[in-house]
Design a protein around this motif. Structure first.
Motif, PDB file in Angstrom:
ATOM      1  N   SER A  45       0.843  -1.200   0.000  1.00 32.59           N
ATOM      2  CA  SER A  45       0.000   0.000   0.000  1.00 32.59           C
ATOM      3  C   SER A  45       0.878   1.250   0.000  1.00 32.59           C
ATOM      4  O   SER A  45       2.063   1.200   0.334  1.00 32.59           O
ATOM      5  CB  SER A  45      -0.900  -0.003   1.238  1.00 32.59           C
ATOM      6  N   PRO A  77      -5.092  -1.570 -10.749  1.00 29.32           N
ATOM      7  CA  PRO A  77      -5.920  -1.580  -9.536  1.00 29.32           C
ATOM      8  C   PRO A  77      -6.318  -3.022  -9.201  1.00 29.32           C
ATOM      9  O   PRO A  77      -6.414  -3.870 -10.093  1.00 29.32           O
ATOM     10  CB  PRO A  77      -7.134  -0.746  -9.917  1.00 29.32           C
ATOM     11  N   THR A  78      -6.502  -3.293  -7.930  1.00 31.66           N
ATOM     12  CA  THR A  78      -6.978  -4.604  -7.506  1.00 31.66           C
ATOM     13  C   THR A  78      -8.250  -4.410  -6.695  1.00 31.66           C
ATOM     14  O   THR A  78      -8.566  -3.299  -6.274  1.00 31.66           O
ATOM     15  CB  THR A  78      -5.939  -5.354  -6.644  1.00 31.66           C
ATOM     16  N   GLU A  79      -8.968  -5.485  -6.496  1.00 32.26           N
ATOM     17  CA  GLU A  79     -10.210  -5.468  -5.736  1.00 32.26           C
ATOM     18  C   GLU A  79     -10.141  -6.519  -4.646  1.00 32.26           C
ATOM     19  O   GLU A  79      -9.578  -7.590  -4.849  1.00 32.26           O
ATOM     20  CB  GLU A  79     -11.378  -5.817  -6.672  1.00 32.26           C
ATOM     21  N   LYS A  87     -17.369  -5.476  -2.200  1.00 29.39           N
ATOM     22  CA  LYS A  87     -16.150  -5.281  -2.986  1.00 29.39           C
ATOM     23  C   LYS A  87     -15.560  -3.913  -2.666  1.00 29.39           C
ATOM     24  O   LYS A  87     -16.275  -2.924  -2.592  1.00 29.39           O
ATOM     25  CB  LYS A  87     -16.452  -5.392  -4.467  1.00 29.39           C
ATOM     26  N   ARG A  88     -14.268  -3.887  -2.460  1.00 26.08           N
ATOM     27  CA  ARG A  88     -13.537  -2.653  -2.154  1.00 26.08           C
ATOM     28  C   ARG A  88     -12.284  -2.592  -3.021  1.00 26.08           C
ATOM     29  O   ARG A  88     -11.781  -3.606  -3.487  1.00 26.08           O
ATOM     30  CB  ARG A  88     -13.104  -2.637  -0.686  1.00 26.08           C
ATOM     31  N   ASN A  89     -11.792  -1.368  -3.201  1.00 23.26           N
ATOM     32  CA  ASN A  89     -10.515  -1.215  -3.894  1.00 23.26           C
ATOM     33  C   ASN A  89      -9.407  -1.789  -3.028  1.00 23.26           C
ATOM     34  O   ASN A  89      -9.346  -1.542  -1.830  1.00 23.26           O
ATOM     35  CB  ASN A  89     -10.227   0.257  -4.183  1.00 23.26           C
ATOM     36  N   ASN A  91      -4.976  -2.638  -2.892  1.00 19.50           N
ATOM     37  CA  ASN A  91      -3.742  -1.928  -3.211  1.00 19.50           C
ATOM     38  C   ASN A  91      -3.466  -2.052  -4.699  1.00 19.50           C
ATOM     39  O   ASN A  91      -3.998  -2.931  -5.372  1.00 19.50           O
ATOM     40  CB  ASN A  91      -2.564  -2.527  -2.440  1.00 19.50           C
TER      41      ASN A  91
END
Length: 130
Positions: A45, A77-79, A87-89, A91
């Motif tokens: 991060s 971007p990853t989820e 679902k969130r963003n 790192n």
């Protein structure tokens, strides 16, 4: 404190040919430290990088963008999915490009720039001669 034999990472000498700022070099070095040697990827991060190199998250973000513009890294971007199923963003997924490719592109850009300057000089000389 005792360190094991595998507690180091390699930084290519060629990195110093690119004229990186100290901030860019610090962020790149940390990413190099974290990378998986087989996939050349990692996903720390901004906070983790910032704590390691003593920078704010915004400063890390700035240097990450600089490294991406210079072609040293790419990001995706990853989820993540929370336990609640949301679902969130995640790192960013960093991929560190092979240094020889980066160096070759750097020299190609420099050569293109020199050819542009030479063409402008020829044009100016031709106009002055008429």
């Amino acid at each position: 404190m005792k360190y094991g034999i595998g507690n180091y990472f390699s930084l290519p000498n060629e990195i110093f040919l690119l004229g990186l700022s100290s901030g860019e070099l610090a962020v790149y070095s940390f990413l190099k430290r974290c990378e998986n040697r087989k996939t050349h990827q990692c996903w720390p991060s901004y906070r983790t990088i910032g704590q390691a190199v003593r920078m704010s998250e915004n400063t890390v973000r700035k240097y990450t963008l600089c490294l991406e513009e210079r072609g040293l890294i790419s990001t995706e971007p990853t989820e993540i999915t929370t336990r609640a199923g949301q679902k969130r963003n995640g790192n960013l997924l960093y991929t560190l490009r092979p240094i020889q490719e980066v160096i070759d592109e750097h020299y190609d850009r420099q050569l293109d720039q020199l050819e542009l300057v030479a063409a402008r000089q020829r044009t100016t000389a031709a106009q002055a001669g008429t």
